[in-house]
Design an enzyme around this catalytic site. Sequence first.
Site, PDB file in Angstrom:
ATOM      1  N   SER A 182      -0.031  -8.677 -10.849  1.00 13.80           N
ATOM      2  CA  SER A 182      -0.151  -9.831  -9.943  1.00 13.80           C
ATOM      3  C   SER A 182      -1.032 -10.889 -10.592  1.00 13.80           C
ATOM      4  CB  SER A 182      -0.796  -9.355  -8.638  1.00 13.80           C
ATOM      5  OG  SER A 182      -1.184 -10.463  -7.861  1.00 13.80           O
ATOM      6  N   TYR A 222      -8.045  -5.312  -4.631  1.00 11.93           N
ATOM      7  CA  TYR A 222      -6.721  -5.585  -5.200  1.00 11.93           C
ATOM      8  C   TYR A 222      -6.861  -6.205  -6.589  1.00 11.93           C
ATOM      9  CZ  TYR A 222      -1.885  -7.296  -5.448  1.00 11.93           C
ATOM     10  OH  TYR A 222      -0.577  -7.534  -5.819  1.00 11.93           O
TER      11      TYR A 222
HETATM   12  P1  NAP Z   1       5.560  -3.509  -0.144  1.00 12.00           P
HETATM   13  O1  NAP Z   1       6.753  -4.073   0.504  1.00 12.00           O
HETATM   14  O2  NAP Z   1       4.310  -3.322   0.634  1.00 12.00           O
HETATM   15  O3  NAP Z   1       6.000  -2.121  -0.826  1.00 12.00           O
HETATM   16  C1  NAP Z   1       5.047  -1.333  -1.463  1.00 12.00           C
HETATM   17  C2  NAP Z   1       5.744  -0.086  -1.960  1.00 12.00           C
HETATM   18  O4  NAP Z   1       4.753   0.727  -2.628  1.00 12.00           O
HETATM   19  C3  NAP Z   1       6.333   0.760  -0.834  1.00 12.00           C
HETATM   20  O5  NAP Z   1       7.540   1.349  -1.283  1.00 12.00           O
HETATM   21  C4  NAP Z   1       5.265   1.822  -0.637  1.00 12.00           C
HETATM   22  O6  NAP Z   1       5.744   3.038  -0.080  1.00 12.00           O
HETATM   23  C5  NAP Z   1       4.869   2.025  -2.096  1.00 12.00           C
HETATM   24  N1  NAP Z   1       3.653   2.817  -2.243  1.00 12.00           N
HETATM   25  C6  NAP Z   1       2.408   2.545  -1.769  1.00 12.00           C
HETATM   26  N2  NAP Z   1       1.575   3.563  -2.089  1.00 12.00           N
HETATM   27  C7  NAP Z   1       2.316   4.475  -2.785  1.00 12.00           C
HETATM   28  C8  NAP Z   1       2.046   5.718  -3.389  1.00 12.00           C
HETATM   29  N3  NAP Z   1       0.825   6.274  -3.321  1.00 12.00           N
HETATM   30  N4  NAP Z   1       3.022   6.363  -4.056  1.00 12.00           N
HETATM   31  C9  NAP Z   1       4.267   5.834  -4.111  1.00 12.00           C
HETATM   32  N5  NAP Z   1       4.601   4.669  -3.538  1.00 12.00           N
HETATM   33  C10 NAP Z   1       3.631   4.003  -2.879  1.00 12.00           C
HETATM   34  O7  NAP Z   1       5.112  -4.370  -1.398  1.00 12.00           O
HETATM   35  P2  NAP Z   1       5.929  -5.303  -2.419  1.00 12.00           P
HETATM   36  O8  NAP Z   1       5.672  -6.694  -2.047  1.00 12.00           O
HETATM   37  O9  NAP Z   1       7.322  -4.802  -2.599  1.00 12.00           O
HETATM   38  O10 NAP Z   1       5.069  -5.020  -3.741  1.00 12.00           O
HETATM   39  C11 NAP Z   1       5.545  -4.311  -4.870  1.00 12.00           C
HETATM   40  C12 NAP Z   1       4.607  -4.584  -6.029  1.00 12.00           C
HETATM   41  O11 NAP Z   1       4.558  -6.007  -6.283  1.00 12.00           O
HETATM   42  C13 NAP Z   1       3.155  -4.160  -5.758  1.00 12.00           C
HETATM   43  O12 NAP Z   1       2.615  -3.539  -6.905  1.00 12.00           O
HETATM   44  C14 NAP Z   1       2.456  -5.478  -5.488  1.00 12.00           C
HETATM   45  O13 NAP Z   1       1.061  -5.452  -5.787  1.00 12.00           O
HETATM   46  C15 NAP Z   1       3.217  -6.436  -6.369  1.00 12.00           C
HETATM   47  N6  NAP Z   1       3.107  -7.842  -5.938  1.00 12.00           N
HETATM   48  C16 NAP Z   1       3.662  -8.238  -4.757  1.00 12.00           C
HETATM   49  C17 NAP Z   1       3.514  -9.577  -4.373  1.00 12.00           C
HETATM   50  C18 NAP Z   1       4.122 -10.098  -3.082  1.00 12.00           C
HETATM   51  O14 NAP Z   1       3.944 -11.284  -2.770  1.00 12.00           O
HETATM   52  N7  NAP Z   1       4.841  -9.286  -2.319  1.00 12.00           N
HETATM   53  C19 NAP Z   1       2.806 -10.491  -5.173  1.00 12.00           C
HETATM   54  C20 NAP Z   1       2.252 -10.036  -6.367  1.00 12.00           C
HETATM   55  C21 NAP Z   1       2.416  -8.711  -6.743  1.00 12.00           C
HETATM   56  P3  NAP Z   1       5.648   3.345   1.527  1.00 12.00           P
HETATM   57  O15 NAP Z   1       6.867   2.722   2.149  1.00 12.00           O
HETATM   58  O16 NAP Z   1       5.646   4.841   1.577  1.00 12.00           O
HETATM   59  O17 NAP Z   1       4.368   2.739   2.023  1.00 12.00           O
END
Ligand code: NAP
Length: 228
Positions: free
Chosen positions: A138, A152
Amino acid sequence: MGRTALVTGGNRGIGLEACRRLAKAGLRVVLTARDAERGEEASEALREGGLDVFFEQLDVADGGSVEACARRLSEGGTEVDVLVNNAGVYPAEGVFSVDEETFERAMNINTLGPFRTCRAFVPAMVRRGYGRVVNVSSGGGSFGEGIGPVAYGASKAALNALTVKVAEAVRGDVKANAMCPGWVRTEMGGQGAPRSPAEAADALLWLATLPPDGPNGGFFRDRRPIPW
Ligand code: NAP
């Protein structure tokens, strides 16, 4: 022979879209999730769309779970060529309000999780002479762009450091890069975010399928380098 990709946190959000895009690009996809029911459901939906996707349970916060997943795959004859470290959590508390447990959880999932999966899957990539690692980081982990909320931001800055060290340690046609997907409409990003998961998955797919002369040890958004 076709390549196989493993995605962590593949049951929803950017991870689910990554699974869809990788499978559409012709890779066999191991969709992993910590919750078996949610993971099975997500992979079944992709299979119904004709995609080559199967589920494995993997909780990145648990070293035993990562090792067990790697063992099951290896015993079943599946070699992981592409590792997408996508699973993550976003604690938003400030430096004086975040509790230690929350900080530790962010480090455990966002930093140690990819550390565990890299150690479980990357040495075999090096032995086989091919591999791609995509660490979904990120801009919140970038000193150049401005560190995000402390737990974070620290966990993603440390993930960036891990990316550099893995990239230094690999040999042959193996590459490890970090990327920022931008601000994306997921549970984490919220519905007000400007980008769709599909837009975010574009750069992810690019890094997952880089040609041999592609970058190693970089940090990207929209296929362009960004500051660490
Ligand atoms: P999200 O919708 O909250 O999804 C997060 C995913 O991570 C879910 O599948 C969750 O599973 C899984 N997870 C959390 N803890 C885990 C664990 N211990 N073992 C296995 N899986 C686990 O988030 P997202 O937006 O798709 O984010 C994906 C990645 O992109 C993250 O690394 C995030 O930091 C990065 N990112 C996102 C954004 C944004 O704006 N969305 C911006 C910058 C970076 P559960 O369903 O079981 O909770």
